[in-house]
Design a protein around this motif. Sequence first.
Motif, PDB file in Angstrom:
ATOM      1  N   GLU A   1      44.421  42.635  -3.228  1.00  0.00           N
ATOM      2  CA  GLU A   1      44.016  41.235  -3.248  1.00  0.00           C
ATOM      3  C   GLU A   1      45.037  40.392  -2.493  1.00  0.00           C
ATOM      4  O   GLU A   1      46.221  40.743  -2.399  1.00  0.00           O
TER       5      GLU A   1
ATOM      6  N   ARG B   1      39.629  39.605  -3.529  1.00  0.00           N
ATOM      7  CA  ARG B   1      40.084  40.823  -4.205  1.00  0.00           C
ATOM      8  C   ARG B   1      39.077  41.942  -3.973  1.00  0.00           C
ATOM      9  O   ARG B   1      37.875  41.782  -4.213  1.00  0.00           O
ATOM     10  N   ASP B   2      39.584  43.068  -3.508  1.00  0.00           N
ATOM     11  CA  ASP B   2      38.751  44.264  -3.347  1.00  0.00           C
ATOM     12  C   ASP B   2      38.657  44.962  -4.698  1.00  0.00           C
ATOM     13  O   ASP B   2      39.665  45.404  -5.241  1.00  0.00           O
ATOM     14  N   GLU B   3      37.452  45.070  -5.256  1.00  0.00           N
ATOM     15  CA  GLU B   3      37.251  45.691  -6.561  1.00  0.00           C
ATOM     16  C   GLU B   3      36.552  47.045  -6.453  1.00  0.00           C
ATOM     17  O   GLU B   3      35.886  47.492  -7.391  1.00  0.00           O
TER      18      GLU B   3
ATOM     19  N   GLY C   1      32.558  45.828  -5.962  1.00  0.00           N
ATOM     20  CA  GLY C   1      32.314  44.828  -4.942  1.00  0.00           C
ATOM     21  C   GLY C   1      33.568  44.072  -4.557  1.00  0.00           C
ATOM     22  O   GLY C   1      34.688  44.554  -4.714  1.00  0.00           O
ATOM     23  N   THR C   2      33.382  42.858  -4.052  1.00  0.00           N
ATOM     24  CA  THR C   2      34.478  42.000  -3.601  1.00  0.00           C
ATOM     25  C   THR C   2      34.415  40.682  -4.351  1.00  0.00           C
ATOM     26  O   THR C   2      33.354  40.050  -4.419  1.00  0.00           O
ATOM     27  N   TRP C   3      35.548  40.270  -4.898  1.00  0.00           N
ATOM     28  CA  TRP C   3      35.632  39.026  -5.676  1.00  0.00           C
ATOM     29  C   TRP C   3      36.264  37.944  -4.810  1.00  0.00           C
ATOM     30  O   TRP C   3      37.271  38.188  -4.126  1.00  0.00           O
TER      31      TRP C   3
ATOM     32  N   ARG D   1      31.099  37.213  -6.696  1.00  0.00           N
ATOM     33  CA  ARG D   1      31.329  38.620  -6.354  1.00  0.00           C
ATOM     34  C   ARG D   1      30.158  39.074  -5.489  1.00  0.00           C
ATOM     35  O   ARG D   1      29.004  38.756  -5.785  1.00  0.00           O
ATOM     36  N   TYR D   2      30.457  39.823  -4.438  1.00  0.00           N
ATOM     37  CA  TYR D   2      29.371  40.353  -3.610  1.00  0.00           C
ATOM     38  C   TYR D   2      29.501  41.863  -3.467  1.00  0.00           C
ATOM     39  O   TYR D   2      30.585  42.424  -3.502  1.00  0.00           O
ATOM     40  N   SER D   3      28.340  42.519  -3.361  1.00  0.00           N
ATOM     41  CA  SER D   3      28.267  43.967  -3.157  1.00  0.00           C
ATOM     42  C   SER D   3      26.913  44.287  -2.526  1.00  0.00           C
ATOM     43  O   SER D   3      25.974  43.491  -2.605  1.00  0.00           O
TER      44      SER D   3
ATOM     45  N   ASP E   1      34.204  32.718 -13.586  1.00  0.00           N
ATOM     46  CA  ASP E   1      35.641  32.978 -13.583  1.00  0.00           C
ATOM     47  C   ASP E   1      36.424  31.761 -13.088  1.00  0.00           C
ATOM     48  O   ASP E   1      35.946  30.991 -12.244  1.00  0.00           O
TER      49      ASP E   1
END
Length: 330
Positions: free
Chosen positions: A156, A191-193, A197-199, A225-227, A237
Amino acid sequence: MSDEHIHLQAAEWAMRQNMEALGEHDFHALEQWLQADPRHADALAEAEMVWALAAELPVAAPRTTTAQRREAPRRAAWRPRHRAHWGAVAASLLAMTLGFFASEELPPMLAEHRTASGEIRTIQLDDGSTIHLGSHTALDVAYDRDTRRVRLLRGEALFEPAPINTGEPRPFVVENADGRSEALGTRFLVRDEGSAGTWVGILEHRVAVSLGEQREELEQGQAARYSRTSGIQRLDDDPRMAADWSRGVLEFRQEPLAHALERIAVFRPGLLKLLEGEQADTPVSGLLHLDNLENGLDRLATQHGLKVMRLPGLTLLMQQDSPRPGHERE
């Protein structure tokens, strides 16, 4: 010390642990090595995983005499007799490790900017933009004539792009996975989760988040968040809480214990595990300073009736009266 050299050392330690019984002096040396650099525990965990996978592969046993088989230790089928052999096998294990993790780990290892577990670093770019890299983060800066592009490969980062003006007309874009976040005069966190996905969280102004044909503009105080599987989803959040590490702290407000420990684990080397599953949802609140994280973890555990057991590359949280692993009560 380079990552390649660290992986070579980790490969040798993994091999020694799997092929001979380490003495007290060896364990002390291993503990010192793990504490010398936050990257060591991660490298050792990867090397041990490769050993576990290799153990399932058929291996041709070397020819031995009857007398040699009687004298050979039961724990290992063979053992190198000279340190040169150790180095050769360790190099082979390193090659296996790099090959196994090539799809996920090699690009971050080769990234232009990287941080180790527990490390936080700030970089200044030529255009005046600032990037704060979180723990275990890797990214590439790929500016071209048309776009100020940053590729987040792992972890992140908090972005403070220089604004667009007559001297700098190029948009500032952060790419991760299949999406992108374009700054609209802003300060934001990405942030790479992994598979989740990506936050993206907005601390100031606005950000345009794009995934394929879908596009959402997020305002200050908003997050998403996207995926590929779920598209772009807005979240409740608080971005300020997510960016707490940039202030040198981790802050929890009625956070489930399991989630708090997952967050703490990002900022320290080795694995962190909670053995008491029934306490995973226990709400916790507190402020832990990153420069004194271990003491903060001890205090958090004590507040919830847990004890902390630290092993090489692994930290366990368990009930105060729980037996040591491998020493269960009869």
